[in-house]
Design an enzyme around this catalytic site. Structure first.
Site, PDB file in Angstrom:
ATOM      1  N   THR A   1      71.807   0.248  69.246  1.00 34.91           N
ATOM      2  CA  THR A   1      71.382  -1.069  68.773  1.00 34.91           C
ATOM      3  C   THR A   1      71.523  -2.130  69.864  1.00 34.91           C
ATOM      4  OG1 THR A   1      72.066  -2.849  67.274  1.00 34.91           O
ATOM      5  CG2 THR A   1      73.741  -1.239  67.799  1.00 34.91           C
ATOM      6  N   ASP A   2      70.726  -3.177  69.756  1.00 33.11           N
ATOM      7  CA  ASP A   2      70.858  -4.296  70.713  1.00 33.11           C
ATOM      8  C   ASP A   2      72.187  -5.021  70.526  1.00 33.11           C
ATOM      9  OD1 ASP A   2      70.311  -5.562  68.288  1.00 33.11           O
ATOM     10  OD2 ASP A   2      68.674  -6.807  69.055  1.00 33.11           O
ATOM     11  N   GLU A   3      72.884  -4.749  69.416  1.00 35.96           N
ATOM     12  CA  GLU A   3      74.134  -5.474  69.137  1.00 35.96           C
ATOM     13  C   GLU A   3      75.259  -5.069  70.091  1.00 35.96           C
ATOM     14  OE1 GLU A   3      75.020  -6.047  64.980  1.00 35.96           O
ATOM     15  OE2 GLU A   3      72.927  -5.737  64.446  1.00 35.96           O
TER      16      GLU A   3
ATOM     17  N   TYR B   1      81.111  -3.012  63.676  1.00 41.31           N
ATOM     18  CA  TYR B   1      79.922  -2.129  63.712  1.00 41.31           C
ATOM     19  C   TYR B   1      79.464  -1.934  65.155  1.00 41.31           C
ATOM     20  CZ  TYR B   1      74.888  -1.128  63.802  1.00 41.31           C
ATOM     21  OH  TYR B   1      73.652  -0.612  64.103  1.00 41.31           O
TER      22      TYR B   1
ATOM     23  N   LYS C   1      79.328   1.433  67.615  1.00 39.97           N
ATOM     24  CA  LYS C   1      78.085   1.942  68.229  1.00 39.97           C
ATOM     25  C   LYS C   1      78.239   1.990  69.755  1.00 39.97           C
ATOM     26  CE  LYS C   1      74.595   2.754  66.450  1.00 39.97           C
ATOM     27  NZ  LYS C   1      74.068   4.025  65.859  1.00 39.97           N
TER      28      LYS C   1
HETATM   29  P1  NAD Z   1      70.718   3.336  57.118  1.00 41.11           P
HETATM   30  O1  NAD Z   1      72.048   2.743  56.763  1.00 41.11           O
HETATM   31  O2  NAD Z   1      69.514   2.918  56.328  1.00 41.11           O
HETATM   32  O3  NAD Z   1      70.795   4.930  56.998  1.00 41.11           O
HETATM   33  C1  NAD Z   1      71.879   5.660  57.504  1.00 41.11           C
HETATM   34  C2  NAD Z   1      71.676   7.116  57.068  1.00 41.11           C
HETATM   35  O4  NAD Z   1      72.750   7.884  57.631  1.00 41.11           O
HETATM   36  C3  NAD Z   1      71.730   7.317  55.554  1.00 41.11           C
HETATM   37  O5  NAD Z   1      70.707   8.196  55.151  1.00 41.11           O
HETATM   38  C4  NAD Z   1      73.107   7.908  55.329  1.00 41.11           C
HETATM   39  O6  NAD Z   1      73.154   8.749  54.178  1.00 41.11           O
HETATM   40  C5  NAD Z   1      73.316   8.694  56.607  1.00 41.11           C
HETATM   41  N1  NAD Z   1      74.737   8.875  56.933  1.00 41.11           N
HETATM   42  C6  NAD Z   1      75.709   7.924  56.956  1.00 41.11           C
HETATM   43  N2  NAD Z   1      76.903   8.476  57.260  1.00 41.11           N
HETATM   44  C7  NAD Z   1      76.664   9.801  57.464  1.00 41.11           C
HETATM   45  C8  NAD Z   1      77.484  10.893  57.827  1.00 41.11           C
HETATM   46  N3  NAD Z   1      78.808  10.747  58.047  1.00 41.11           N
HETATM   47  N4  NAD Z   1      76.918  12.116  57.964  1.00 41.11           N
HETATM   48  C9  NAD Z   1      75.585  12.281  57.734  1.00 41.11           C
HETATM   49  N5  NAD Z   1      74.764  11.294  57.379  1.00 41.11           N
HETATM   50  C10 NAD Z   1      75.292  10.058  57.239  1.00 41.11           C
HETATM   51  O7  NAD Z   1      70.525   3.049  58.657  1.00 41.11           O
HETATM   52  P2  NAD Z   1      69.215   2.604  59.447  1.00 41.11           P
HETATM   53  O8  NAD Z   1      69.013   1.152  59.268  1.00 41.11           O
HETATM   54  O9  NAD Z   1      68.110   3.553  59.138  1.00 41.11           O
HETATM   55  O10 NAD Z   1      69.712   2.825  60.946  1.00 41.11           O
HETATM   56  C11 NAD Z   1      69.574   4.093  61.569  1.00 41.11           C
HETATM   57  C12 NAD Z   1      70.198   4.035  62.946  1.00 41.11           C
HETATM   58  O11 NAD Z   1      69.580   3.004  63.713  1.00 41.11           O
HETATM   59  C13 NAD Z   1      71.698   3.726  62.938  1.00 41.11           C
HETATM   60  O12 NAD Z   1      72.304   4.509  63.943  1.00 41.11           O
HETATM   61  C14 NAD Z   1      71.765   2.242  63.293  1.00 41.11           C
HETATM   62  O13 NAD Z   1      72.972   1.941  63.958  1.00 41.11           O
HETATM   63  C15 NAD Z   1      70.565   2.111  64.213  1.00 41.11           C
HETATM   64  N6  NAD Z   1      69.936   0.778  64.251  1.00 41.11           N
HETATM   65  C16 NAD Z   1      69.466   0.199  63.091  1.00 41.11           C
HETATM   66  C17 NAD Z   1      68.846  -1.043  63.160  1.00 41.11           C
HETATM   67  C18 NAD Z   1      68.256  -1.704  61.934  1.00 41.11           C
HETATM   68  O14 NAD Z   1      67.700  -2.810  62.053  1.00 41.11           O
HETATM   69  N7  NAD Z   1      68.312  -1.095  60.756  1.00 41.11           N
HETATM   70  C19 NAD Z   1      68.721  -1.709  64.388  1.00 41.11           C
HETATM   71  C20 NAD Z   1      69.248  -1.087  65.524  1.00 41.11           C
HETATM   72  C21 NAD Z   1      69.829   0.165  65.450  1.00 41.11           C
HETATM   73  P1  TYD Z   2      71.468  -8.349  59.046  1.00 43.55           P
HETATM   74  O1  TYD Z   2      70.197  -7.980  58.351  1.00 43.55           O
HETATM   75  O2  TYD Z   2      72.760  -8.005  58.414  1.00 43.55           O
HETATM   76  O3  TYD Z   2      71.359  -7.762  60.516  1.00 43.55           O
HETATM   77  P2  TYD Z   2      72.306  -8.013  61.806  1.00 43.55           P
HETATM   78  O4  TYD Z   2      73.448  -8.845  61.469  1.00 43.55           O
HETATM   79  O5  TYD Z   2      72.724  -6.624  62.126  1.00 43.55           O
HETATM   80  O6  TYD Z   2      71.407  -8.646  62.820  1.00 43.55           O
HETATM   81  O7  TYD Z   2      71.461  -9.921  59.275  1.00 43.55           O
HETATM   82  C1  TYD Z   2      70.418 -10.547  60.015  1.00 43.55           C
HETATM   83  C2  TYD Z   2      70.800 -12.005  60.177  1.00 43.55           C
HETATM   84  O8  TYD Z   2      70.782 -12.632  58.894  1.00 43.55           O
HETATM   85  C3  TYD Z   2      72.206 -12.220  60.693  1.00 43.55           C
HETATM   86  O9  TYD Z   2      72.203 -13.393  61.508  1.00 43.55           O
HETATM   87  C4  TYD Z   2      73.043 -12.461  59.451  1.00 43.55           C
HETATM   88  C5  TYD Z   2      72.058 -13.176  58.539  1.00 43.55           C
HETATM   89  N1  TYD Z   2      72.208 -12.926  57.090  1.00 43.55           N
HETATM   90  C6  TYD Z   2      72.145 -14.007  56.205  1.00 43.55           C
HETATM   91  O10 TYD Z   2      71.990 -15.179  56.610  1.00 43.55           O
HETATM   92  N2  TYD Z   2      72.224 -13.748  54.866  1.00 43.55           N
HETATM   93  C7  TYD Z   2      72.393 -12.483  54.367  1.00 43.55           C
HETATM   94  O11 TYD Z   2      72.494 -12.301  53.133  1.00 43.55           O
HETATM   95  C8  TYD Z   2      72.464 -11.389  55.289  1.00 43.55           C
HETATM   96  C9  TYD Z   2      72.646  -9.996  54.792  1.00 43.55           C
HETATM   97  C10 TYD Z   2      72.352 -11.663  56.647  1.00 43.55           C
END
Ligand code: NAD
Ligand code: TYD
Length: 335
Positions: free
Chosen positions: A124-126, A149, A153
């Site tokens: 992630t970019d985080e 988190y 990561k």
């Molecule tokens: P998500 O939370 O929607 O899904 C996570 C999945 O992993 C679920 O299906 C869950 O059942 C499975 N999981 C969790 N713990 C597990 C374990 N111990 N063993 C096996 N499976 C397990 O996540 P997402 O939003 O689809 O993100 C996927 C990946 O991308 C993650 O690694 C996250 O850090 C990364 N990522 C997400 C975002 C975003 O905007 N959603 C951005 C940057 C990076």
């Molecule tokens: P989020 O979707 O949790 O992603 P991330 O924190 O990983 O970027 O949140 C996106 C942005 O929105 C973040 O600045 C936190 C803010 N936020 C709210 O203002 N209200 C909300 O209910 C949530 C979940 C996030």
């Protein structure tokens, strides 16, 4: 040959599998997922009957389960499985260390033992921490995560690079910005705001709402991942961004226009602890080296996403009940 995908029942992993079963018709796509609260098999309904798709329920921290599920002819491991929500990591970080760090190490060990092909690690970019105004996060910058988190990561990334360096594993790390699109669990800002707007419920805005995020449609991200998987350079890190930076309030006002709801739904609530002000990922490396660029303009993707949530009310109602409701009430009930 097989592609071993972890976390394929989640938001991004399920989009990847829906794409990969079609792009790689001759390869078996194995989805290894623990089906936590974030894993939803309805996300995979469109491909559940494909002959080259298989689900194995299991936890990536469980060595025996991973050993049994990862095939001997594994062409690639694509590792999405993670605890992925910052607010949950603030409530309790332990699960994040377990799954994101220990789970990643278990996968690395078994992938090496099985002589699996490429290990594509989804990060992630985080991990770069909050960017100053005008600053862009590039692949070679130091990692200074702020939230539990992001710290978990970052640790996972370090273990991946250590395995590549020490044992010569063919590993690649991708770091993506905030994904949005269909099938996203409504705890992250955008799906939460869409489903609340559709019900005419208040939308919680943390603090002043002037935090900035870069938004990428999930289908643009998975298209990038498929390119990186086949053409990425061994050992490299690639940033994947949407080139759509928006402050939360501006993004939410656009959403309210699209849904035809009033701005009075925006409700300022207590800020997130340690809230990162700005993420800004520079994705020029993947554009230059692999010819990928995001194609879905934010407003177009947002309209399509809103339409998807409108047309999939069953999915929304199911995910907003049960365990999710308890979590939501513990977060916002008292505010
Ligand atoms: P998500 O939370 O929607 O899904 C996570 C999945 O992993 C679920 O299906 C869950 O059942 C499975 N999981 C969790 N713990 C597990 C374990 N111990 N063993 C096996 N499976 C397990 O996540 P997402 O939003 O689809 O993100 C996927 C990946 O991308 C993650 O690694 C996250 O850090 C990364 N990522 C997400 C975002 C975003 O905007 N959603 C951005 C940057 C990076
Ligand atoms: P989020 O979707 O949790 O992603 P991330 O924190 O990983 O970027 O949140 C996106 C942005 O929105 C973040 O600045 C936190 C803010 N936020 C709210 O203002 N209200 C909300 O209910 C949530 C979940 C996030």
């Amino acid at each position: 040959m097989s592609i071993f995908v972890t976390g394929g029942a989640g938001f991004i992993g399920s989009q990847f599998i829906r794409d990969a079963v079609r792009c790689h018709p001759t390869e078996l796509i194995i989805n290894f997922d623990a089906l936590t609260y974030a894993g939803n098999l309805h996300n995979l309904a469109p491909v559940a009957d494909f002959a080259n798709y298989r689900l194995v329920k299991g936890n990536i921290c469980d060595e025996n389960a991973v050993l049994a599920a990862m095939p001997d002819d594994c062409a690639a491991v694509v590792h999405f499985a993670a605890e992925s929500h910052v607010d949950r990591s603030i409530l309790s970080a332990k699960e994040f260390v377990e799954t994101n760090v220990l789970g990643t190490q278990v996968l690395l060990d078994i992938a090496r033992h099985k002589r699996a092909g490429r290990f594509l690690h989804i990060s992630t970019d985080e991990v770069g921490g909050s960017m100053e105004p005008g600053q862009w996060f590039t692949e070679d910058m130091p990692l200074i995560p702020s939230s539990p988190y992001a710290a978990s990561k970052t640790a996972a990334e370090h273990m991946v690079r250590a395995a590549a360096h020490t044992f010569g594993m063919d590993a690649i790390v991708t770091r993506t910005s905030n994904n949005y699109g269909p099938y996203q669990f409504p705890e992250k800002l955008l799906p939460l705001a869409i489903s609340n707007a559709m019900q005419g419920e208040p939308i919680p805005v943390y603090g002043d709402g002037l935090q900035e995020r870069d938004w990428i449609h999930v289908a643009d991200n998975t298209r990038a991942l498929l390119i990186v998987l086949s053409k990425g350079r061994r050992g490299e890190t690639y940033h994947i961004g949407g080139k759509s930076p928006l402050r939360n309030l501006d993004m939410l006002k656009l959403l309210l226009q699209v849904t035809g709801q009033p701005e009075s739904l925006l409700t300022h609530v207590t800020d997130r602890l340690g809230h990162d002000r700005r993420y800004a990922v520079d994705c020029s490396k993947i554009e230059r080296e692999l010819g990928w660029t995001p194609e879905i303009p934010f407003e177009e993707g947002l309209r399509a996403t809103v339409a998807w949530y409108r047309d999939n009310q069953d999915w929304v109602q199911r995910t907003r009940s049960g365990e999710y409701r308890k979590y939501y009430e513990s977060m916002y009930g008292g505010r």
